[in-house]
Structures are given as C-alpha cells and as structure tokens.
Enzyme design. Structure first.
Site, short mmCIF file in Angstrom:
data_model
loop_
_atom_site.label_atom_id
_atom_site.label_comp_id
_atom_site.label_asym_id
_atom_site.label_seq_id
_atom_site.Cartn_x
_atom_site.Cartn_y
_atom_site.Cartn_z
N HIS A 48 0.86 -1.19 0.00
CA HIS A 48 0.00 0.00 0.00
C HIS A 48 0.90 1.23 0.00
O HIS A 48 1.59 1.51 0.98
CB HIS A 48 -0.92 0.01 1.21
CG HIS A 48 -1.74 1.26 1.30
ND1 HIS A 48 -2.65 1.61 0.33
CD2 HIS A 48 -1.77 2.25 2.23
CE1 HIS A 48 -3.21 2.76 0.66
NE2 HIS A 48 -2.68 3.17 1.79
N ASP A 50 1.20 5.20 -0.36
CA ASP A 50 0.54 6.50 -0.31
C ASP A 50 1.25 7.52 -1.21
O ASP A 50 2.47 7.65 -1.16
CB ASP A 50 0.52 7.05 1.11
CG ASP A 50 -0.35 6.22 2.04
OD1 ASP A 50 -1.52 6.05 1.73
OD2 ASP A 50 0.16 5.76 3.08
N ASP A 174 -7.79 1.63 2.11
CA ASP A 174 -7.38 2.56 3.16
C ASP A 174 -8.23 3.80 3.32
O ASP A 174 -8.09 4.50 4.31
CB ASP A 174 -5.91 2.96 2.95
CG ASP A 174 -5.26 3.48 4.23
OD1 ASP A 174 -5.71 3.08 5.33
OD2 ASP A 174 -4.32 4.28 4.14
N HIS A 412 -6.20 9.54 -0.55
CA HIS A 412 -6.93 9.52 0.73
C HIS A 412 -6.15 10.13 1.90
O HIS A 412 -6.68 10.19 3.01
CB HIS A 412 -7.36 8.09 1.06
CG HIS A 412 -6.23 7.12 1.13
ND1 HIS A 412 -5.79 6.42 0.04
CD2 HIS A 412 -5.45 6.73 2.17
CE1 HIS A 412 -4.78 5.64 0.38
NE2 HIS A 412 -4.56 5.81 1.68
#
Length: 1598
Positions: A48, A50, A174, A412
């Site tokens: 994951h 970001d 997420d 996000h």
C-alpha cells in the site's frame, strides 16, 4: 587531441525503437487450482503506497535507500524488485495499485524491463488493480475528480501495459469510510468487484458473526444494474502479526520454524473461516510500502506456502483479488449461496470507541478549496484545449501535469487533509505549478477563438488565484481585460468580484456598458505578505448570459467620473434590516445584526445563523483518551459554544445596484458578509465567511461550525447529504441501517457525515426543504430539529495518534490560518411537481454545478500598446464566442470534453435522480448532430466510464445515430471524431534563425566573405561573372579576407579543425590574403598563432572584455602586437592585431542599408565640414594595417605587446560569455567525431578533394549559440557529409587488405555514429566484421565497445593475435527515449592491440551459444570498493562516490561530485552565450540513487545513478596507461535553469595557489589565475563564478 580510432561495422542500417509486445489476445488470468474439500486461503501480496502522507509524493517515490521504516520507503524499489522476483517463479502473484507511482517508475525503465512487466501482466502474475492515479478518498472527493483520476490512470496503463492491464477490481483498502456513489462509479468503470477495509468496528463484528464480509452492494437506486460484489479482509489490510516477511519487519521463516509458523497461521485461520459463507478466505500479505526487497518477501512466502502442502484443512495459494472474487462468485452460484445486500454507505467510520473519523471531512479547508479550484480550472482548460486542437493548435501536453496532480490530490491522505504540513505545502506547490502550466496557452487559445482576422492573437491571459485575499495585480491597473469562460453546458449569468483600488470605472462588454458596484473588501488582509498588496475595494459586475462552453470579454478602465464607490456604513436601530428584493433577500435584527429571515422566490422563512465551536478533546492518543486530530473529531463537550457571547464587534451594510451586503465582524476570529443578488434568477442567499487566527482556549482546540436554524421546522432527525456531489443519501440521527451502536458514546461526531456539495433538511408536513450548499468538502449534520451545521475550520492542540504524528494547527503569514469560503442557502417545496416548472431539487443541482464549475475569469493587462484602448481591442477580437449552436436540455451536462490521443472524450450526464422533478427526472435525448459551432461529430464510439475500453468489446460500438438517450443519473462516455483536426501530435515547429541555405539566399546587402557562402555563390555564376570577380580581386577592389570556410570560433574549436577549415577555404579561392576575424566571442592565443603560421600580415579582433576595451581606448592600445606562442622565435610568433574603436557594426545613424531606418545621405542633408582633420576614404583591412605599420616604423612608435589571450569575454556587467563553452554539448561532440572521421578518411583516400564537414567551425556552430533548427541543420549537414565521405572507404580498406590483387572485394563497411546511445543494428547480428583504422602516427592499442544483445561471442583478429579476450557489460542507460533506433542492452568490449600507425586491423566477431562467464552484470555494491589494480585504479566511498585514484602506483585522495548552478532569475540571465549563476553550486545528490559494479577481464566498471538527470560509469582499463581512465556521463533533464557541472577535488593537502592551466584549442597550455587578469583590473565579486570560467578544449590542469 587523442584521436579515437574509426570503427566500421558491416551492413549498417537503422531500425525503429524497440517495440513492446502487448500480446493482448493472450491475456491470461491464471488462478491457482482450488480444493473443493479444503478452505482455500488466497494470499494477496500487495504494497500500500501513499502518494504523500508523512513524506511528499516525490520523497515516497525516491525513498532514502534505508529500508527500515515507512518514512524512508521508496516505491521505485518496490516495483523494481518485484518484477524480477515474479519472473523467478511463475506461481508468484502481486498487485500494482497506484498508477501515479507506476507511471513515474515506468518512464525510467529499459525496454527489456518494460517488456518483462507486459509479459507478467499478460500472464496474470502481475495484476493491475484499481488503476486510478491514486487510491482516492471517498468522502471529500467530488465525482468529477474521481472520474478524471481513474481515466488518467487507465490512460497510462493502456499506454504502457496494454489491454491486459485494464483493472477489473476496485481496491479501496485505506480510505476512511466508503461511499455509495464511489461504488457506483466503480461499477460503471466496468469493475467486477470491490475490496474495502475501513468500516465501523461494530459493523465489522456483526458481519463476521453473520458471515457477510462478502456481500452485494446496491450502489445506485437510479439504475437497474447497480450491484457490485464487495468484500473485505477478515481483519485489516496488514498481514497477520508474526507473518511480515518484509525487510522492514523482523519476522522470518526458515526450515527449522516453518512447521511452527504453519501451525500458528492455521490457528488464526481457524478463527476466520466461519466469517465466510464459501470455502474461500482472502488474506493480505503486505502493508504500507512493503516489498522494497521483494525477493526476500517472496522467498519466505514460497517456503510458507510450501509448508501448507498436504495440510488437512487449508489450501494456501498465491492469489489476486480477481481470483478470489471469481472463486466466491462461482461457489455462490454453484451452491445457491445468498449474499447479504447493502443499499447505503459506510459513513461515518469508527475504528474503536470514541474514534469517529469525521474530523478529516473538514481538515485543511484551504487545501480542500484549492483542489476544487483545480478541478474547475482543469475542466475549463480541457474544453479550451479541445477547441484549440480542432483549429490545429495543439496544447495537449500543457494538461498532463494538472491531470496528474489532480489525481494526486484525490489521494486519501491528500484531499482529506490528513498529511503532514510539509506534504500539504508540497501538494499546494505541485497544484500551483500544474495550474500555471495548464493556463499558459489560454491567452493564445482564446485569442484564436476571438480574433477577427487571420493573424496570431495572444491575449497573454492569466488567472488570479489570490482574489480570495483581494490580490490581483492586473485588476489594480488602470485598464485591464476580463475574459470569462463558462465551462457549464448551459447559459448562466455570473457575478464577477474583482480587487481594485479605484472608485470609478467603465466596463464595456459585448452588450455595451455594464452596471457595477464598488464596495469595501471583507477584510484588509494586512497580514498577507505577498509581492502585491491586497486591494481595499471590490468591484462587482454581472457577466450576463454567458454562452454554454463559451466566452465573453469585458474591457475595464478607470475613469475620472463621479465615484461609484459605496463604503459600508453602520447598521442602526433606525434601519429596516432588509436586503435584496421582494423575491430573494434576507432580513437581520437591526439591534444584533443577526440573520432573522430569508426570502426565496417570494416565500419568507424564519432562519437564523450563528458561529460556534466545539472544544476539542485533548487528553491522549489512544483508547478512551483518544484526542481530536487530523482524522478524528471528538469534542470535549456535546454542546457547541458560541464564538462570542458579546455583541458583534461591527455590523455594517451597503446597498448597491446589483447586490446588497451586510458585513458582520463577530469577533477577531470570524467575519462574514451576507449577500443577496438582485437578479430574479439568483434564488439563494450567499454567506461569505472568513474564519481564522483561531485562539486556543483552556488548552483545547477549536472546531468551528456555522449553524443555520429554521424556525417552526420538523425534520424528524432526518437529513440528507450528497455523495461525492452526485447522489443524495438519507441520514438519521443516532441511527445505522446495518448495526446498532450506543449514540451516547459520541453523540456529536457519530452523527457527522461528509458534505461534498450540499446538506438538506425536509419538513414533510410543510412540504418544505432547506438546503445549504458549500464550495468545498466539509463535515455536517443536523443535531436539532430545523438545524443544519457545517464545520468550517479546525485548529487543534493534540494529534489523534493515528499516524500523522503532527498537531493540526495550520499557520500562514505568521498567524493561525485564515479560511474564506461561501455557503449558499436556498429553500422551496419538497414536491417534484411545482408551478414554477422546476423543483427545488433541480434548483439545488443547478446551483451546485454553478458553484463547482464557476465561470473561469482570466485577465490581461490593457496598459500595453496592443490593448491600450477599447477601440484597439474591439478591432482585434470579438467580445463573444459561442461553442454550441443549440441549447442542451436543462437536465443534461457535458461532464467531459477533452482531447484524447487521436480523438476526444465526450461525456454526457443526466443531472437528476429519479423522482426529484416530474419533468427533469425523466429520460432525455441529446442530439449531437450540429451541436457544436467549431466542428461536427462524424464518428462516435461508446466506452465504459473510464474511456479505456469499449462498452461492448465484441461490437463495433460506432454509433450511427447521434441522438444520445440518457436515463436519470446516467453518465455515458464516448470517444468522438470530428470533421476537423483529431490529431494530438505536437505539430509546432521551432522559431529559429534561418539555416545555411536560407541565409545565403536572403537579401543581405553587404559582402559576406566566409568562403562557404562565396563558394556556394560561385558555383551558380556564369563565366563572365567569375572573370569579373577575378579582375576585381586582382585590382584590389574586392579583397578576400580571412579566407576560412567560416569565421571559426576560438574557444571550442580544436586546432585540427581550425587548420583544416582554413586550408579548405583558400583551396577554393582565386586568392587569399589579409585576415579579418571580428565576431567570435573572445580570442585565443593559439588561434592567433595559427593565423600567423598561415602567413597573415595582421589580425582584426572584435569581442574583448569591455573593461579591457575601455583601458585600451584610454591608453591608445587598440593597435598592439600579439606574441602568440612562447615556443617560437619572437619574430615568428608576433602578429599585428587591431580592433575597431567601438563594435564591428556601423555607427548609430549611419546604417544606409535597406533594412535600416537611418535616413540616407542626400545633397539636402549632407553638410560638408570645412576641416583639415579627417581624410575619409574607401579602404580594406590590409590597407589599414599597412598604413599603421608604415607610420609606426617611420615615427618609431612603440606598440604594446600581449602574451596571453582574451578569455573570458564580458560585454557588460554580469555578462560573461562563458556559457557557450558548454552550450549544445552533443553538437560539440559530433563535431569532434566529424574531425576524427575526416582525418581518417583523408589518410585512407590519399587525396585532398574531400568535400567535408568544416561548416561546423563557424563561431555560432561549434559554440552552440545558434537557434535549434540551425543546430539541427548543422547536424544534418555533418551527418550527410560523413556518409558521403565514407562511401569510398569500404572499397579502399577492402583493397588494402586483399591477399589477391586481382580480386575485387567490398566489405561494405560503414560507421556506427550512434554507438554512444547503444545503437548499431549490425553489431547485434550473428556475425560481423570490425575494421579499425588508426589515424595516429604511432602504434596504439584501443578498447572497442560494441552495442550487443548476446552474452557470448568469439572474436578472431589477425593471425598473430588469435582469439581475442573480451568482456560484456550492461549499457549505461536503456536509451528508451530514442524513437528512431533500437538501443542494445549490453556492450561488448575488446582490446585491439598494437594498431599500426595509419594502419588497419580486421576482427571477425560471431555469436556463440555456449554458456558465458564473459557477461558481467552490474551488481549492487556490497563490500567491493576498490577497482583496477595496484598500478592504476580507483576506490569509491560508502555513498558510492569516487574517493581515491591510483595512477602509476601513486594514490591520490580524489573526489568527484555532480552539482548545478541555478539560473539567475533577474537582470541578465544565463543563456546560450551567457553563464550567470545565482549563488554557489548545489550538489545534485549527497547519496547516489543507485551504485552498481562489474569486474571484467579487461575493464572494471562502477555504475552510478545520481538522480533522474545524471548517470555515470567510471571505468578503469587496468593494463593501459593512466590516460586511458575514462568517465562517461549522460544528462537526462528537461528542467530549465540548471547549469550542471562535475567537480573533481583533491582532498589531501594540495596547494595550487589559485593557479590552473587550460589548453588553447587543444595545443598550447595557458596559465590562468583565479580572479586575475593580466591587462586590466576587474571586480571579481561581481560574478565570482562565471568570470573565472575558461574554454577547455581537451584538458584542464592544476
């Protein structure tokens, strides 16, 4: 100069770039076999990543190279290590999610790596999942931006990995809660399923117990087909504790503990298996930024999975989300398993008691607003760019950055405001830069649309992003242009608010003069520190009836007429407190200044408004003590506190022609203007609020809200919020549809929901609904009957402990951040059928779109000449442009109109939901035939929402009927072709100086005597003209001067080429005599020496330092003697030198040429001077020089003697002409190669009739100061000349090597000029002949480097040499940017020993299939730091940089680095000629991005990647002389304003006393001293860097 031996390769020819084979027809999704008798455990390897959070987007991509924590992570390592790890084992799987990162990585990869990725995608091992530019937030993101960011991500996937990489699964693991509208969009994208994670912990517990972690989501009640399969992990998206086999974790699996690990994991699975209705469990194997060393992860997982073989209960397999979802669907269908259905959303998200993630709905409100402005600009500029392309003007590339940055903003941890402050600042920086780039061509585009004639019109438009703080430099001028583009699909009127300082203006639009108001601004904004001071007043006018997608222009100019300025005045008890009109307006209580009533469409309603705050809970970061933070909203009290209990500090009002305003200064933290526009089509009241510099009270933060309360209103605890600006979702206070919860736990924050564009309450009994619309995402609720509250700002005291590690307390300009925003209040009937013909819901949707896509206002300075009067502008452009011929239906909007590859995207959307309006909620038809004014649609193909795949792959999808039918809420996406230009290729040429041929034939009216031009002219003349020229020369009336093929440069040109070009010039002349050299930029001592040796009697120079020139004028030294060479007898080295008193152009006022404006001399203006001072005559340089020499000898005049050179040249202060020493380095290198080839060819042909390459010695050619097209033309000429020169060489070499003189053989030899880019097609063939000619006069050995793709060869040389030893290495770079050749991936190196002087050797090279130990792949640096041998070699330090060098056994501490100078931004700037840095050199990078090495039999190499711009290989050729040590650098940069240098520093005690030496044209060695000139003084501190730069043709010495 050390000549490089010429290398000829058999049968050379060029091919295109290496194609990436998509193999789309072979797309596979190979899911591992399932076991019907066991629980199938689908392990999902993932990372994951970001796009910004604790670090910026770029920092997260680049990483630090330390794989020990999330904040040091580098996504480039994740992808780069995953690809080879997947190749090692076809069982392995991985999913790639964030396209923003993937695209950045892809651009840096070799064709081979790219092909590996495509192959892995095609095979199903690498699954592209989600596919958006980012994993967008689902609460604050607007559907416009969600659709755009998926579309742009899909575009890049389509362009890279092709059809097999089209995502099929949504992966939203997420985002902090999940939206129904987002799920609906995912469904419309064509996804087969959706994976989510963050839902309320109580909902998760219920779903576990009821086996509903797999479920069906009904995403849109307006559609018949809206269901999407949705699932979630049994716990979180992290792997289970104890099973993180990543480099950032400590968990390991070995042969000794594998059984223990398997048993432990099985025990976990025992607890999970009852959560699902099928025999499938999806388990994550990854977390944030894992797989930076993917081989470690996969090796452990291989062992782990192998440990589960033969397990009685669990079949553990590598899997992907698509394989899991397919398995569940198949089993559910087979066994008639019914899955739970859901019809609302997953807001608000709570992760534990007291932790409701509702704070981020409002966090960083200015960032949320800037994102919304960015979307507004993007939609506008996409439409304008479409219009430009239709008219054959391509600006598509200007959109790319904004598309990408808007995608990043949807992340996000981006739009949510949950990132660190530095990251938020970086987002703003990126967005501002992207907006600026996107808007660059707007002035030209709009000028083109509005122009009245065929000429080019660029209005130089810009937008003012700081009007919210009353700053706009252009509108504060006396005259300016206002250009308004309406991105909406219907005609609208728009109120324009402009910061001004004047009190009277004239505004002229397409409809004549416009009415306006001038008021005070909402605030002085005296705290704002920008280069432009905030204006004190605001001009307001209405741009009426802006055409759909069209443009209107207004000319605004200050006047001296009576003032229209109306200042605010105090509201008193005597005032009626009424504002607006009888139709739309509001009243306030004159005593308190508070809102009392609102009137909309003639109906009055009691409505009050107030500002309050919730004190933030501040008592810890976990559990029951969780504080409010960037994510969490947790008030310390459940009742909001008024921002002030005192009377308002100020209540003032003003009533204008167009608008009435009441300004309330509530306290120092809150100011608000309530506005009512007087037009009947504006049925709303605007609340323009300014909240900031929030003060902390009782050590608790403040969460500021505004609350609107409707009198006598019952909404029964029900309210409605929009979902991402689209669907309307019903909410009920203290109620959840899927589970029960204790509302007393957090009665305020648990009832907050995201409000992207509006919040509504309805009183069903009164059939009345009230809506408040906002200009950015906010959190909102309705906690009391008739009340709506929206949170507008937050300033906190403590972090919430969820990872940011930073308190949300924004500061700007030294104060707590001020936020300015607008709310729009309206109300009306809840009925879907109303007498006015449009329901309240329809009115709300129209207003929401007007807020979201407000007309874009651009400005132009009209004080400039071309726009300085209204009449000039009216003569130049029309004041109106209409894009649509017919109006669209009222309920239809063009969601997207943008250029797209060789077509355009057209998205049409139905704005209404079912049941909102009896008429407008129905089916509607849009006829595209004849819709647009600029073009007609001629072909239309319907696609899915993401525009990446046809709606029906098996059908043609080409729609014959241009009538498009839309159902409520439907979005239909089309790729359209028009009858005009559809191509997106950049067809713009470069505006340049005329090239060689054009220059000659242009109308120059002075004699240009460079021989290149003269000879080109001579060839076109008849014999009579040629005889005339000869006679003029013989008579001395036409003097042939200088005589070189060109007037060569004296800094960068090598003496070989200087001699050749002078030799070739006189060869073609009738005669050649006296010299004249005036234009090169500084003058070389070696060049003067060559001129002397050519037999010239004198030399005329032109450009020398202005200080030197001034001193020479003062001391009468413009004539002087130049001692040009210390190695010759003095008389043989001296040459008379002179210069003009000023410059080489005629004096001002005396240019009598056709292109000058000076008045020609006539009898009328010729005033004769009766003076005996001056004898003015026609002359030539030789006559002048002879006259001076004669007078000097006669009168014993002593001329000064100069012994050095005239570098560096400075024309004025801050203008040192030292940039051209390095300008166009590839052209400089090509010139040097040309000389190498010429010398070789001359030797081989043994005659001098080579028509060659000497044009490159012109001083604007070798210097690199020519225009780009001219540089291209130089290269073209040189390339053609080289090819022409080489034509006979193959036969010559073949003849020299023939054993039988009677035979005739041609080896068909040619050169590989692009071997420096690893391009030589024939060197990659199975068998080649390499012929090497040594142009040197001594025997040498030479390392041959050939681009190849194989790993083993046999090389046979002359009989005495036998088989030749060789190495094979990786190339320095993939050269994937090269589009007209196929770069090789490897480089073969062998040593051609003892090449005979001026001789030839031949080598036969053939591929062999045997295993090879000759291929030395670059490996990561570990403990190897020394290279070469004890005699010659080098050492690198821990950062991978050069540290020590050994030459002939002597060790020196020598360091090297790459740095750059920033370009001076003001005054004289760096350019092709000038080098002017702004400050000291800045290191490119302290620690290298990549350091690898390879040890060969002949050569050791260290491969260094400094950053995206610089790659280098340091090579040590161990058995040759030290001079053979080489450094090769490649610069990859499209950035502007960098002057890149490499610096070698001896760190041992080394004193060169500021003295160094450079060569003069590759021959003499010139002594230099820092900050010192021999002939004059200068202030070195003026330009301490560039004034000390000298030309280095082949060496610099200390």
């Amino acid at each position: 100069m050390i000549s490089v031996t010429a290398i000829f390769i058999l049968n050379f020819y060029l091919l295109g770039a290496t194609p990436i084979k998509e193999n789309s027809s072979e797309c596979k999704k190979v899911c591992h076999p399932l076991d019907d008798k066991k629980i199938n455990v689908h392990l999902i390897p993932h990372s994951h990543d970001d796009l910004g959070w604790l670090r910026t987007f770029d920092q997260y991509y680049n990483g630090t190279g330390q794989f020990n924590a999330v904040e040091n992570a580098g996504v480039q390592y994740i992808i780069s290590s995953t690809i080879p790890a997947l190749k090692k084992n076809p069982d392995r799987r991985f999913i790639q999610v964030e396209t923003g990162f993937f695209w950045k990585w892809w651009q840096q990869q070799t064709p081979e790596t790219r092909q590996d990725v495509v192959d892995l995608v095609n095979s199903g091992q690498l699954e592209m999942t989600n596919g958006g530019w980012s994993m967008n937030d689902e609460a604050a993101s607007h559907y416009h931006s969600i659709v755009d960011q998926f579309t742009w991500g899909f575009r890049k996937l389509e362009d890279t990995v092709g059809k097999c990489g089209r995502p099929k699964i949504g992966w939203q693991i997420d985002p902090f809660g999940h939206s129904r509208e987002h799920a609906s969009l995912v469904k419309q994208l064509g996804f087969d399923g959706l994976v989510i994670v963050r839902i309320d912990y109580r909902d998760k517990e219920r779903r576990r117990s009821e086996k509903s972690l797999d479920f069906i989501w009904n995403t849109n009640p307006n559609f018949d087909d809206s269901q999407i399969f949705t699932t979630m992990f049994p716990d979180f998206y992290f792997e289970e504790a104890g099973f993180c086999f990543d480099v950032m974790c400590w968990d390991t699996i070995t042969d000794s503990n594998v059984k223990t690990k398997v048993n432990a994991y099985a025990k976990i699975l025992d607890g999970y298996k009852d959560y699902y209705k099928t025999r499938n469990i999806m388990m994550p194997m990854g977390r944030d930024f894992t797989y930076q060393k993917a081989d470690q992860n996969f090796a452990s997982l291989d062992k782990f999975i192998d440990g589960f073989k033969d397990h009685d209960t669990y079949n553990v397999i590598y899997s992907t989300p698509s394989c899991y979802i397919e398995a569940v669907k198949n089993e559910a269908a087979k066994n008639s398993i019914s899955l739970e259905e859901k019809s609302d959303d997953f807001f608000p998200y709570a992760s534990e008691p007291h932790s409701f993630w509702t704070g981020y709905f409002t966090s960083r409100p200015t960032s949320k607003r800037f994102e919304r402005v960015g979307n507004n600009i993007l939609q506008s500029v996409k439409q304008l760019t479409t219009f430009a392309r239709i008219q054959n003007k391509t600006y598509d590339k200007n959109l790319e950055d904004l598309r990408g940055v808007m995608g990043v903003m949807q992340h996000h941890d981006g739009i949510t405001g949950t990132e660190k402050q530095a990251v938020s600042d970086d987002y703003a920086r990126m967005l501002h830069a992207a907006v600026t780039k996107a808007e660059e061509p707007v002035g030209a585009i709009i000028g083109d649309l509005l122009k009245k004639d065929s000429g080019e019109v660029d209005l130089k438009l810009s937008s003012c992003l700081l009007t919210n703080v009353s700053i706009c430099e252009t509108t504060q001028k006396d005259r300016f242009l206002v250009v308004i583009h309406n991105p909406l699909s219907r005609v609208v009127s728009h109120y324009v608010h402009l910061p001004v300082e004047g009190d009277s203006y004239k505004i002229t639009g397409p409809d004549g003069d416009e009415l306006y108001d001038i008021f005070d601004t909402i605030h002085s904004f005296d705290y704002v520190k920008e280069s432009v001071k905030p204006a004190s007043r605001e001009l307001v006018f209405v741009a009426r009836d802006l055409p759909a997608l069209g443009i209107k222009v207004y000319y605004v100019e200050k006047t001296t007429q009576e003032s229209e300025y109306k200042p605010f005045k105090e509201l008193t008890d005597e005032d009626d407190g009424k504002f607006g009109t009888e139709s739309n307006g509001f009243t306030v209580d004159p005593k308190t200044g508070k809102l009392a009533t609102v009137t909309i469409n003639g109906a009055k309603q009691d409505i009050s408004q107030e500002f309050l705050y919730y004190p933030s809970y501040t008592d810890g970061t976990s559990g029951d003590h969780r504080s409010s933070g960037a994510y969490i909203f947790r008030p310390a009290a459940n009742v909001a506190t008024p921002m002030t209990t005192q009377p308002f500090e100020s209540i003032k009002f003003v009533k204008g022609n167009l608008v009435d305003e009441l300004i309330q200064v509530i306290n120092p933290e809150v100011t608000q203007i309530i506005r009512s526009y007087k037009a009947t089509e504006e049925p709303y009241v605007e609340f323009d609020w300014l909240v900031g510099d929030i003060q902390i009270v009782d050590n608790k933060g403040k969460e500021v809200i505004t609350r609107y309360t409707v009198g006598d209103f019952s909404n029964n605890q029900i309210f409605y919020t929009d979902a991402n600006g689209r669907q309307q979702v019903k909410r009920q206070v203290n109620k959840r549809s899927d589970f029960t919860y204790n509302a007393d736990e957090e009665p305020v924050s648990s009832n907050y929901y995201p409000v992207t564009s509006k919040i509504v309450i309805k009183d069903e009994k009164q059939k009345l609904e009230v809506a408040v619309l906002n200009d950015r995402a906010e959190g909102g609720t309705s906690l009391q009957e008739g009340a709506v509250e929206l949170m507008v700002h937050r300033r906190l005291k403590q972090d919430d402990g969820y990872g940011v590690g930073e308190v949300l307390s924004e500061v700007q300009y030294g104060k707590g951040l001020y936020v300015r925003g607008q709310h729009y209040l309206t109300f009306g009937s809840t009925e879907s059928k109303v007498e006015s013909g449009r329901s309240t819901a329809a009115l709300e949707r129209e207003l929401a779109h007007r807020v979201l896509l407000a007309p874009r206002v651009f400005f132009a300075d009209a004080t400039v000449d071309g726009l300085s009067t209204l009449e000039k502008v009216q003569g130049l452009i029309d004041f109106k442009f209409e894009a649509l011929k017919t109006a669209l239906p009222e309920n239809v909007h063009i969601l997207t109109l943008e250029p797209w590859k060789d077509s355009y995207i057209l998205r049409l959307e139905h704005l209404m939901e079912k049941g909102e309006d009896d008429v407008l909620s129905g089916e509607v038809t849009v006829d595209l035939q004849g819709l647009f004014t600029l073009f007609d649609v001629v072909e239309i193909s319907e696609t899915k929402l993401g525009a990446n795949q046809l709606l029906n792959e098996e059908a043609t999808n080409v729609v014959e009927d241009l009538a498009v039918v839309l159902q409520p809420m439907e979005i239909r996406t089309f790729l359209i072709k028009t009858d005009k230009n559809n191509s997106g290729d950049d067809g713009e040429g470069t505006s340049v100086y005329i090239n060689f041929d054009h220059f000659f034939y242009s109308k120059q009216h002075f004699i240009q005597l460079e021989i290149a031009f003269f000879f080109k002219w001579w060839n076109d003349q008849d014999q009579e003209t040629r005889d005339l020229v000869k006679n003029l020369v013989n008579e001395g009336r036409l003097e042939v001067i200088n005589g070189g093929w060109s007037m060569n440069d004296e800094a960068a040109a090598h003496y070989h080429s200087i001699i050749d070009q002078f030799t070739w010039g006189p060869k073609l002349l009738v005669s050649a005599e006296d010299p004249k050299v005036v234009d090169p930029f500084g003058h070389s001592r070696q060049h003067a020496s060559i001129v002397k040796q050519l037999g010239f009697d004198g030399l005329v120079v032109g450009r020398l330092n202005y200080r030197d020139k001034a001193k020479r004028i003062q001391e009468k030294n413009l004539d002087f003697i130049w001692n040009t060479n210390d190695n010759f007898e003095e008389e043989d080295a001296k040459i008379f030198t002179t210069m003009f008193p000023d410059f080489y152009v005629d004096e001002t006022g005396f240019c009598f040429d056709v292109y000058c404006n000076d008045q020609n001399i006539t009898d009328d203006n010729l005033e004769e001077r009766d003076d005996d001072t001056y004898n003015v005559i026609y002359s030539t340089p030789s006559c002048y020089i002879q006259a001076v020499k004669d007078e000097v000898e006669k009168n014993k005049i002593e001329l000064t003697v100069k012994t050095d050179d005239f570098f560096p040249y400075a024309s004025k202060d801050h203008s040192f002409w030292t940039g051209y020493f390095s300008s166009r380095p590839t052209a400089k290198r090509f010139e040097r190669v040309g000389n190498n080839i010429l010398q070789s060819a001359k030797q081989l042909t043994i005659f001098s009739r080579i028509k060659g390459n000497d044009d490159d010695q012109h001083h604007d050619a070798i210097t690199g100061t020519e225009k780009q097209a001219v540089a291209d033309d130089y290269n073209l000429m040189l390339d053609e000349a080289v090819k022409e020169t080489e034509k006979p060489l193959s036969k010559i070499v073949s003849g020299l090597l023939l054993k039988d003189d009677s035979a005739s053989v041609d080896l068909n030899l040619v050169n590989c000029l692009r071997a420096n880019m690893s391009i030589c097609d024939n060197s990659k063939k199975d068998r080649i002949v390499v012929a090497i000619q040594n142009p040197l006069s001594k025997s040498v050995s030479h390392y041959v480097r050939l681009p190849v793709d194989n790993e083993n060869y046999k090389i046979t040389g002359p009989e005495d040499d036998g088989d030749i030893t060789f190495d094979i290495f990786d190339t320095i770079h993939p050269f994937d940017f090269v589009t007209d050749g196929e770069p090789a991936t490897k480089e073969l190196v062998f040593l051609a020993k003892d090449l005979p002087p001026l001789g030839v050797k031949l080598y036969y090279v053939e591929k062999i299939d045997d295993a090879s130990d000759k291929y030395h792949k670059f490996e990561d640096i570990a403990d190897v730091k020394s290279f070469g041998d004890d005699n010659n070699g080098f050492t690198i330090d821990d950062n991978g940089k050069l540290a020590w060098v050994t030459i002939n056994g002597q060790l020196v501490n020598l360091q090297q680095d790459f740095l750059y100078y920033k370009r001076m931004a003001s005054g004289q700037a760096s350019g092709a000629y000038i080098f002017r840095p702004d400050g000291s050199a800045i290191p490119i990078k302290e620690k290298l991005t990549t350091v690898k090495y390879a040890l060969g039999s002949l050569v050791d190499e260290v491969y260094q990647v400094f950053d995206d711009e610089i790659t280098q290989i340091i090579k040590c050729k161990c058995d040759l002389t030290p001079t053979k040590k080489s450094i090769t650098c490649l610069y990859f940069s499209d950035s502007k304003g960098k002057e890149i240098i490499t610096r070698f520093t001896i760190t041992d005690a080394f004193e060169n006393n500021e003295i160094f030496y450079t060569d003069g044209n590759g021959r003499q060695q010139m002594k230099r001293r820092r900050n010192k000139r021999s002939d004059y003084n200068y202030v070195y501190s003026e330009e301490p860097v560039s004034s000390n730069y000298y030309p280095v043709t082949n060496r610099i010495v200390i």
